[in-house]
Write a protein that holds these residues in place. Structure first.
Motif, PDB file in Angstrom:
ATOM      1  N   UNK A  91     -41.740  24.833   4.695  1.00 16.22           N
ATOM      2  CA  UNK A  91     -42.728  25.815   4.530  1.00 16.22           C
ATOM      3  C   UNK A  91     -43.555  25.901   6.104  1.00 16.22           C
ATOM      4  N   UNK A  92     -43.897  24.576   6.313  1.00 13.37           N
ATOM      5  CA  UNK A  92     -44.610  24.567   7.601  1.00 13.37           C
ATOM      6  C   UNK A  92     -43.797  25.629   8.882  1.00 13.37           C
ATOM      7  N   UNK A  93     -42.464  25.177   8.846  1.00 16.71           N
ATOM      8  CA  UNK A  93     -41.852  25.576   9.871  1.00 16.71           C
ATOM      9  C   UNK A  93     -41.835  27.299   9.678  1.00 16.71           C
ATOM     10  N   UNK A  94     -41.561  27.742   8.356  1.00 12.66           N
ATOM     11  CA  UNK A  94     -41.632  29.379   8.073  1.00 12.66           C
ATOM     12  C   UNK A  94     -42.896  29.867   8.549  1.00 12.66           C
ATOM     13  N   UNK A  95     -43.822  29.409   8.119  1.00 14.26           N
ATOM     14  CA  UNK A  95     -45.417  29.869   8.460  1.00 14.26           C
ATOM     15  C   UNK A  95     -45.608  29.868   9.639  1.00 14.26           C
ATOM     16  N   UNK A  96     -45.069  29.003  10.645  1.00 14.25           N
ATOM     17  CA  UNK A  96     -45.147  29.046  11.939  1.00 14.25           C
ATOM     18  C   UNK A  96     -44.473  30.269  12.410  1.00 14.25           C
ATOM     19  N   UNK A 158     -34.245  33.418   8.185  1.00 15.24           N
ATOM     20  CA  UNK A 158     -34.322  32.172   8.532  1.00 15.24           C
ATOM     21  C   UNK A 158     -34.781  31.178   7.352  1.00 15.24           C
ATOM     22  N   UNK A 159     -35.000  31.515   6.410  1.00 15.53           N
ATOM     23  CA  UNK A 159     -35.101  30.340   5.180  1.00 15.53           C
ATOM     24  C   UNK A 159     -33.952  29.846   4.636  1.00 15.53           C
ATOM     25  N   UNK A 160     -32.723  30.548   5.314  1.00 13.22           N
ATOM     26  CA  UNK A 160     -31.595  29.963   5.034  1.00 13.22           C
ATOM     27  C   UNK A 160     -31.450  28.180   5.513  1.00 13.22           C
ATOM     28  N   UNK A 161     -32.258  27.956   6.544  1.00 10.37           N
ATOM     29  CA  UNK A 161     -32.356  26.704   7.008  1.00 10.37           C
ATOM     30  C   UNK A 161     -32.810  25.492   6.164  1.00 10.37           C
ATOM     31  N   UNK A 162     -33.581  26.076   5.096  1.00 12.84           N
ATOM     32  CA  UNK A 162     -33.923  25.025   4.009  1.00 12.84           C
ATOM     33  C   UNK A 162     -32.772  24.237   3.447  1.00 12.84           C
ATOM     34  N   UNK A 163     -31.596  24.801   3.487  1.00 14.46           N
ATOM     35  CA  UNK A 163     -30.471  24.017   3.049  1.00 14.46           C
ATOM     36  C   UNK A 163     -30.217  22.927   4.048  1.00 14.46           C
TER      37      UNK A 163
END
Length: 234
Positions: A91-96, A158-163
């Motif tokens: 979440x922090x990475x996506x917020x940035x 980019x949320x795909x990197x959550x995996x």
């Protein structure tokens, strides 16, 4: 490959259970919406302040450009090692990732308000707060919403990197498919991600048309027409 992908989508087992399309789609949308809300809470007030007061514009642009250069996967990996918690790191990475386009759209939108209009509002006795919300924000709305749409598209992709850090989402189809060399699953995951991005953009486009005042839309079209005319005669 086309037949295999079609077969994958029409297989009932791929739609069911915690690893099915529905569950993974819900996880992906959850990461996007949570990150977007946090980014909006941070970026819009800062963009409004800087755009309205004119203070810190150079620093804002510089910081935004620096943040855009950060590799999201590397940032999320670093945050995961730092916090040892996958959801927090993601979440922090996506917020940035989402803050710069929202911040830039908000700041540029307020800066696009013609000085004559703002001066006229001040001349009739409007306070700074009234000028901001009744004059500048309505004029800035197309660019603000454009920045939000840009942020959402980046988040969906980019949320795909959550995996990569053990979470779910549509990235699971990409990562798990690559792990077992199941390229049909990889292509299906990519298609689902693209379709989700298109769906989000269509919804946000409809919201933008509904929220932006008609007068602002007409003025923007007129300005665009004048720019095209000038470019054609140059």
């Amino acid at each position: 490959m086309i037949g295999d992908v079609f077969g994958w989508f029409t297989t009932a087992a791929n739609w069911q259970g915690p690893d099915g399309i529905g569950a993974r789609l819900g996880e992906h949308v959850g990461y996007v919406l949570l990150s977007l809300v946090i980014a909006l809470v941070i970026a819009i007030p800062v963009g409004l302040f800087v755009g309205h007061t004119g203070r810190g514009g150079v620093a804002l642009v510089s910081i935004g450009n620096a943040v855009r250069a950060l590799p999201t996967l590397g940032l999320i990996t670093f945050l995961f090692l730092l916090f040892t918690e996958s959801t927090t790191a993601t979440v922090i990475g996506l917020v940035v990732l989402a803050i710069p386009p929202v911040l830039a759209g908000t700041y540029a939108g307020l800066q696009s308000a013609e000085h004559e209009v703002v001066d006229a509002a001040q001349g009739i006795g409007m306070t700074g707060w009234q000028r901001l919300w009744q004059v500048e924000v309505p004029i800035a709305l197309p660019l603000v919403l454009g920045g939000i749409r840009n942020a959402v598209l980046q988040l969906v992709a980019t949320a795909a990197v959550a995996a990569y850090v053990g979470l779910g989402g549509l990235g699971r189809f990409l990562l798990d498919g690559l792990a077992i060399l199941d390229y049909t699953e990889v292509v299906a995951g990519a298609i689902l991600t693209a379709l989700l991005a298109i769906a989000f953009d269509l919804v946000l486009g409809a919201v933008q048309r509904a929220l932006v005042p008609k007068g602002v839309r007409l003025a923007a079209k007129a300005a665009s027409g004048r720019a095209v005319a000038v470019g054609g005669t140059a």
